[in-house]
Design a protein around this motif. Structure first.
Motif, PDB file in Angstrom:
ATOM      1  N   LEU A 262      38.886   6.758  23.301  1.00 35.30           N
ATOM      2  CA  LEU A 262      37.881   6.708  24.371  1.00 35.30           C
ATOM      3  C   LEU A 262      36.737   7.679  24.073  1.00 35.30           C
ATOM      4  N   HIS A 263      37.072   8.885  23.666  1.00 34.95           N
ATOM      5  CA  HIS A 263      36.036   9.874  23.342  1.00 34.95           C
ATOM      6  C   HIS A 263      35.150   9.384  22.198  1.00 34.95           C
ATOM      7  N   ASN A 264      35.762   8.825  21.168  1.00 36.38           N
ATOM      8  CA  ASN A 264      34.978   8.334  20.034  1.00 36.38           C
ATOM      9  C   ASN A 264      34.044   7.206  20.457  1.00 36.38           C
ATOM     10  N   LEU A 265      34.527   6.302  21.289  1.00 37.55           N
ATOM     11  CA  LEU A 265      33.678   5.208  21.767  1.00 37.55           C
ATOM     12  C   LEU A 265      32.482   5.752  22.539  1.00 37.55           C
ATOM     13  N   LEU A 266      32.732   6.730  23.384  1.00 31.96           N
ATOM     14  CA  LEU A 266      31.684   7.223  24.268  1.00 31.96           C
ATOM     15  C   LEU A 266      30.715   8.204  23.618  1.00 31.96           C
ATOM     16  N   PHE A 267      31.207   9.052  22.704  1.00 31.15           N
ATOM     17  CA  PHE A 267      30.383  10.172  22.263  1.00 31.15           C
ATOM     18  C   PHE A 267      30.166  10.284  20.758  1.00 31.15           C
TER      19      PHE A 267
ATOM     20  N   MET B 233      26.919  -1.478  29.228  1.00 28.37           N
ATOM     21  CA  MET B 233      28.232  -1.136  29.768  1.00 28.37           C
ATOM     22  C   MET B 233      28.715   0.190  29.192  1.00 28.37           C
ATOM     23  N   LEU B 234      28.433   0.428  27.936  1.00 33.20           N
ATOM     24  CA  LEU B 234      28.817   1.683  27.300  1.00 33.20           C
ATOM     25  C   LEU B 234      28.108   2.862  27.970  1.00 33.20           C
ATOM     26  N   GLU B 235      26.845   2.680  28.293  1.00 32.72           N
ATOM     27  CA  GLU B 235      26.099   3.742  28.979  1.00 32.72           C
ATOM     28  C   GLU B 235      26.672   3.988  30.378  1.00 32.72           C
TER      29      GLU B 235
ATOM     30  N   LEU C 189      29.753   3.409  31.321  1.00 29.50           N
ATOM     31  CA  LEU C 189      31.071   4.008  31.124  1.00 29.50           C
ATOM     32  C   LEU C 189      30.937   5.490  30.768  1.00 29.50           C
ATOM     33  N   ARG C 190      29.976   5.819  29.937  1.00 27.39           N
ATOM     34  CA  ARG C 190      29.733   7.212  29.554  1.00 27.39           C
ATOM     35  C   ARG C 190      29.334   8.031  30.787  1.00 27.39           C
ATOM     36  N   PHE C 191      28.435   7.492  31.582  1.00 22.69           N
ATOM     37  CA  PHE C 191      28.006   8.174  32.803  1.00 22.69           C
ATOM     38  C   PHE C 191      29.190   8.372  33.745  1.00 22.69           C
ATOM     39  N   SER C 192      30.002   7.340  33.903  1.00 23.67           N
ATOM     40  CA  SER C 192      31.158   7.408  34.788  1.00 23.67           C
ATOM     41  C   SER C 192      32.169   8.436  34.301  1.00 23.67           C
ATOM     42  N   TYR C 193      32.372   8.512  33.002  1.00 23.14           N
ATOM     43  CA  TYR C 193      33.304   9.473  32.411  1.00 23.14           C
ATOM     44  C   TYR C 193      32.879  10.905  32.730  1.00 23.14           C
ATOM     45  N   ILE C 194      31.602  11.182  32.540  1.00 19.47           N
ATOM     46  CA  ILE C 194      31.082  12.522  32.817  1.00 19.47           C
ATOM     47  C   ILE C 194      31.154  12.822  34.314  1.00 19.47           C
ATOM     48  N   ALA C 195      30.758  11.845  35.126  1.00 19.83           N
ATOM     49  CA  ALA C 195      30.793  12.023  36.582  1.00 19.83           C
ATOM     50  C   ALA C 195      32.218  12.237  37.077  1.00 19.83           C
ATOM     51  N   LEU C 196      33.174  11.544  36.483  1.00 22.75           N
ATOM     52  CA  LEU C 196      34.566  11.684  36.884  1.00 22.75           C
ATOM     53  C   LEU C 196      35.062  13.100  36.594  1.00 22.75           C
ATOM     54  N   GLY C 197      34.645  13.659  35.490  1.00 28.29           N
ATOM     55  CA  GLY C 197      35.009  15.048  35.175  1.00 28.29           C
ATOM     56  C   GLY C 197      34.433  16.026  36.183  1.00 28.29           C
ATOM     57  N   LYS C 198      33.164  15.841  36.518  1.00 29.12           N
ATOM     58  CA  LYS C 198      32.530  16.718  37.504  1.00 29.12           C
ATOM     59  C   LYS C 198      33.177  16.545  38.871  1.00 29.12           C
ATOM     60  N   LEU C 199      33.492  15.312  39.229  1.00 28.69           N
ATOM     61  CA  LEU C 199      34.146  15.049  40.501  1.00 28.69           C
ATOM     62  C   LEU C 199      35.516  15.715  40.542  1.00 28.69           C
ATOM     63  N   GLY C 200      36.233  15.676  39.429  1.00 26.87           N
ATOM     64  CA  GLY C 200      37.548  16.302  39.366  1.00 26.87           C
ATOM     65  C   GLY C 200      37.480  17.801  39.612  1.00 26.87           C
TER      66      GLY C 200
ATOM     67  N   LEU D 182      35.770  -0.111  34.878  1.00 25.50           N
ATOM     68  CA  LEU D 182      34.718  -0.114  33.858  1.00 25.50           C
ATOM     69  C   LEU D 182      35.310  -0.169  32.452  1.00 25.50           C
ATOM     70  N   THR D 183      36.410   0.536  32.236  1.00 23.48           N
ATOM     71  CA  THR D 183      37.029   0.490  30.902  1.00 23.48           C
ATOM     72  C   THR D 183      37.594  -0.898  30.620  1.00 23.48           C
ATOM     73  N   GLU D 184      38.146  -1.538  31.641  1.00 29.43           N
ATOM     74  CA  GLU D 184      38.656  -2.902  31.458  1.00 29.43           C
ATOM     75  C   GLU D 184      37.529  -3.873  31.118  1.00 29.43           C
ATOM     76  N   ILE D 185      36.407  -3.730  31.792  1.00 24.03           N
ATOM     77  CA  ILE D 185      35.258  -4.594  31.511  1.00 24.03           C
ATOM     78  C   ILE D 185      34.745  -4.348  30.094  1.00 24.03           C
ATOM     79  N   MET D 186      34.667  -3.066  29.709  1.00 23.10           N
ATOM     80  CA  MET D 186      34.216  -2.748  28.351  1.00 23.10           C
ATOM     81  C   MET D 186      35.150  -3.353  27.322  1.00 23.10           C
ATOM     82  N   LEU D 187      36.441  -3.282  27.568  1.00 28.12           N
ATOM     83  CA  LEU D 187      37.410  -3.857  26.644  1.00 28.12           C
ATOM     84  C   LEU D 187      37.224  -5.370  26.527  1.00 28.12           C
ATOM     85  N   GLU D 188      36.953  -6.031  27.652  1.00 28.13           N
ATOM     86  CA  GLU D 188      36.719  -7.471  27.633  1.00 28.13           C
ATOM     87  C   GLU D 188      35.445  -7.832  26.867  1.00 28.13           C
TER      88      GLU D 188
END
Length: 137
Positions: A35-40, A54-56, A58-69, A113-119
């Protein structure tokens, strides 16, 4: 001995991105390195316009999810302190439940979002990503 009692091990603090949100993701994104390699990382994989968008997202969501956590943990501890100070205040308990629901919703959205990216990815792109991540040879 009852599990959880009498243990001298301290609190088990873990960095948010290490494993927590990748456990329920679809293969191969449940492997944090993939996942990290795909995104960064520059994987040299060619993406079409839809995949790039979709990659953009997903990348935004990944970063936002970390901040939200991080924010979630701070707010949760504050609300728990308030509950201890005012155990009869149901408003605080509702705030804590809403906070938990917000976190669950964010995790659910990220997983979607990851499922959609995989599809959207083609078999060759997935194989190239896995080779880049040293999962495949």
């Amino acid at each position: 001995m009852i599990a959880g009692f009498g243990s001298s091990s301290g609190s088990n603090v873990e960095h948010y991105f290490s494993k927590k949100h990748t456990l329920s993701l679809p293969m191969p994104f449940n492997i944090p390195r993939v996942l990290h390699n795909l995104l960064f990382e520059d994987t040299a994989i060619e993406f079409d316009a839809k995949q790039k968008d979709m990659l953009e997202a997903l990348r935004f969501s990944y970063i936002a999810l970390g901040k939200l956590g991080e924010q979630y943990e701070l707010q949760k501890s504050k609300l728990k302190e308030q509950i201890l100070a005012e155990p009869d205040n149901t408003e605080i308990k509702h705030e804590l439940e809403d906070l938990k629901l917000d976190k669950q919703q964010a995790n659910y959205d990220f997983r979607n979002l990851t499922e959609i990216m995989l599809e959207l990815l083609q078999k060759e792109q997935i194989e190239a990503l896995l080779r880049f991540s040293k999962v495949l040879r």
